[in-house]
Design a protein around this motif. Structure first.
Motif, short mmCIF file in Angstrom:
data_model
loop_
_atom_site.label_atom_id
_atom_site.label_comp_id
_atom_site.label_asym_id
_atom_site.label_seq_id
_atom_site.Cartn_x
_atom_site.Cartn_y
_atom_site.Cartn_z
N GLU A 41 2.40 10.67 -6.70
CA GLU A 41 3.27 11.08 -5.93
C GLU A 41 3.11 10.71 -4.73
O GLU A 41 3.95 10.72 -4.14
CB GLU A 41 3.85 12.87 -6.78
N ILE A 42 1.82 11.29 -4.04
CA ILE A 42 1.61 11.20 -3.11
C ILE A 42 1.87 10.01 -2.72
O ILE A 42 2.05 9.36 -2.02
CB ILE A 42 -0.07 11.76 -2.08
N ALA A 43 1.03 8.44 -3.49
CA ALA A 43 1.55 7.34 -3.30
C ALA A 43 2.80 7.02 -2.93
O ALA A 43 2.93 5.98 -2.16
CB ALA A 43 0.61 6.65 -4.22
N PHE A 44 3.21 7.56 -4.16
CA PHE A 44 4.68 6.81 -3.35
C PHE A 44 5.68 7.18 -2.83
O PHE A 44 6.41 6.37 -2.30
CB PHE A 44 5.79 7.26 -5.39
N TYR A 45 5.45 8.94 -2.49
CA TYR A 45 5.98 8.76 -1.37
C TYR A 45 5.21 7.74 0.29
O TYR A 45 5.92 7.19 1.18
CB TYR A 45 5.27 10.49 -0.20
N GLU A 46 4.21 7.77 0.03
CA GLU A 46 3.47 7.41 1.32
C GLU A 46 4.15 5.42 1.38
O GLU A 46 4.46 5.10 1.98
CB GLU A 46 2.17 6.90 0.96
N GLU A 313 7.13 4.31 -9.17
CA GLU A 313 6.46 3.29 -8.41
C GLU A 313 6.73 2.08 -8.72
O GLU A 313 7.76 2.20 -8.86
CB GLU A 313 4.99 2.93 -9.23
N TRP A 314 6.65 1.25 -7.11
CA TRP A 314 7.42 0.42 -7.04
C TRP A 314 6.87 -1.13 -7.74
O TRP A 314 5.71 -1.20 -8.03
CB TRP A 314 7.13 0.17 -4.94
N THR A 315 8.10 -1.88 -8.23
CA THR A 315 7.68 -2.83 -9.32
C THR A 315 8.86 -3.71 -8.85
O THR A 315 8.89 -4.28 -9.75
CB THR A 315 7.76 -2.25 -10.75
N PRO A 316 7.52 -4.16 -7.79
CA PRO A 316 7.98 -5.90 -7.32
C PRO A 316 8.14 -6.85 -8.70
O PRO A 316 6.90 -6.78 -9.02
CB PRO A 316 6.71 -5.71 -6.56
N GLY A 317 9.06 -8.05 -8.73
CA GLY A 317 9.07 -8.71 -9.65
C GLY A 317 10.14 -7.99 -11.07
O GLY A 317 9.92 -9.19 -12.35
N MET A 318 9.67 -6.62 -11.40
CA MET A 318 10.61 -6.04 -12.54
C MET A 318 11.70 -5.49 -12.84
O MET A 318 12.95 -5.66 -13.33
CB MET A 318 9.69 -5.18 -12.49
N GLY A 319 12.66 -6.41 -11.72
CA GLY A 319 14.28 -6.40 -11.58
C GLY A 319 14.60 -4.60 -11.20
O GLY A 319 13.02 -3.73 -10.89
N PRO A 320 15.85 -3.93 -10.64
CA PRO A 320 15.72 -2.74 -10.79
C PRO A 320 15.40 -1.52 -11.99
O PRO A 320 15.94 -2.09 -13.43
CB PRO A 320 18.06 -3.08 -10.32
N ASP A 321 16.24 -1.02 -11.49
CA ASP A 321 15.54 0.53 -12.11
C ASP A 321 16.61 1.30 -13.54
O ASP A 321 17.64 1.82 -12.60
CB ASP A 321 14.66 1.79 -11.17
N GLU A 322 17.30 0.15 -14.23
CA GLU A 322 18.70 0.21 -14.78
C GLU A 322 18.58 1.73 -15.75
O GLU A 322 18.96 2.53 -16.06
CB GLU A 322 18.52 -0.50 -16.00
N ASN A 323 16.91 2.45 -16.12
CA ASN A 323 17.38 3.38 -16.26
C ASN A 323 17.37 4.39 -15.75
O ASN A 323 18.96 5.79 -16.71
CB ASN A 323 16.01 3.86 -17.00
N SER A 324 17.05 4.60 -14.42
CA SER A 324 17.70 5.27 -13.25
C SER A 324 18.90 5.60 -13.24
O SER A 324 19.87 6.65 -12.59
CB SER A 324 17.03 5.88 -12.69
N LEU A 325 19.39 3.92 -12.99
CA LEU A 325 20.27 3.38 -12.21
C LEU A 325 21.66 3.72 -13.32
O LEU A 325 23.18 4.24 -13.24
CB LEU A 325 20.64 2.32 -11.87
#
Length: 341
Positions: A41-46, A313-325
């Motif tokens: 979680e710290i890594a995601f904030y940073e 996490e940030w996931t380059p190349g995997m597209g938007p987060d449709e689950n959360s959207l």
């Protein structure tokens, strides 16, 4: 890593949490929110602050981390932004009050230090909406996957992509009754969104959150609140649709002024002032970079944040987060309807 700063103020147990793990804390002034967390979680904030500023705008302001001992007491503080942390008294020792309730604390030696989104309101109304149809991350234990899938099947997660995880709504001076605490807040605990709210009445949860006539939130004010919240959730939707991430069991956190008289006064003041109060932003006393004095912060109206990134996490190349959207879009639809009523 920044050098730990000297510590010199007590922390207390945070009293306004409506969902999540136990063990959250705040400073005595209520400006800081201290949340035990994982390294992920710290890594995601940073990473968000460094590389995703549009998303970071809707995260709680990240101030740094605390190191905790085995009893979750603070042993050191490491700052992420000296300019921000200089505004606050830095905490020293944590002495959580003892109680007889069973507690569920995350096993960790680290805690996030965030600006408390509920600070600065007269009577903050707070709602946590848990996002997603799928609630578990790829590395979750099979038992957890089964348990969370059951929650999805039995709640609004499956159809709407979110669940109301908890709310506290001020009912007015002298309010009393079932589920109303000593401060006049009606508490909607985790069972509310799991047991009492279903696909047929999910909009009623938002109506109960926003419209409280006994607290002075009449239909006119309530529609304005719904419109303000809608504006920010639509912006969050736009950001998530244009970035690539995966967030499991994150939430939208809503806060707005629950005292109708204070809310009306704050809105009137904001209409006479520069537009600096959107999404809970505050100007601060002092000097700007060009030497001009900044105006003191005005009363707060509302705030919308995305929170809880233990499994993000940030996931380059995997597209938007449709689950959360899915959940974000459902909330947009409900708020739009309430704003038009």
């Amino acid at each position: 890593m920044a050098k730990p700063l000297p510590l010199h103020a007590d922390l207390i147990q945070y009293q306004h949490a409506v969902a999540g793990h136990d063990g959250t804390l705040c400073d005595v002034n209520g400006e800081l929110f201290i949340k035990p967390c994982t390294a992920a979680e710290i890594a995601f904030y940073e990473a968000s602050v460094a590389s995703h500023p549009q998303f970071a705008e809707y995260m709680p302001t990240y101030l740094g981390t605390l190191t905790l001992d085995a009893d979750q007491e603070v042993t050191s503080f490491e700052d992420a932004s000296a300019a921000l942390i200089a505004k606050h008294t830095i905490p020293e020792v944590v002495v959580p009050p003892k109680n007889n309730k069973q507690t569920k604390k995350i096993a960790t030696s680290q805690a996030l230090v965030l600006e408390n989104a509920a600070h600065g309101f007269v009577k903050p109304n707070i709602m946590d909406t848990k996002l997603g149809i799928r609630l578990w991350a790829d590395d979750a234990h099979p038992d957890k996957k089964t348990r969370f899938d059951k929650i999805t099947e039995e709640t609004t997660h499956k159809t709407f992509g979110f669940r109301v995880a908890g709310m506290r709504v001020w009912q007015g001076h002298g309010a009393s009754g079932q589920d109303v605490d000593e401060d006049g807040y009606k508490i909607f605990d985790k069972d509310y969104g799991k047991v009492f709210i279903g696909n047929h009445n999910v909009k009623e949860a938002f109506r109960n959150f926003i419209f409280a006539e006994s607290a002075g939130i009449d239909k006119e004010l309530g529609r304005l609140v719904a419109q303000a919240l809608l504006t920010d959730v639509m912006r969050i939707q736009d950001v998530l649709e244009n970035q690539e991430s995966r967030m499991f069991s994150s939430s939208l956190l809503f806060v707005f002024e629950g005292d109708g008289a204070a809310l009306r006064s704050a809105m009137e003041e904001a209409s006479r002032s520069p537009p600096t109060l959107a999404n809970g932003d505050e100007s601060t006393s002092g000097s700007s970079e060009d030497g001009d004095e900044l105006e003191p912060a005005g009363p707060k109206i509302y705030a919308v944040n995305v929170i809880d990134f233990a499994h993000a996490e940030w996931t380059p190349g995997m597209g938007p987060d449709e689950n959360s959207l899915t959940g974000v879009r459902s909330v947009v639809k409900i708020l739009r309807e309430l704003a038009a009523e």
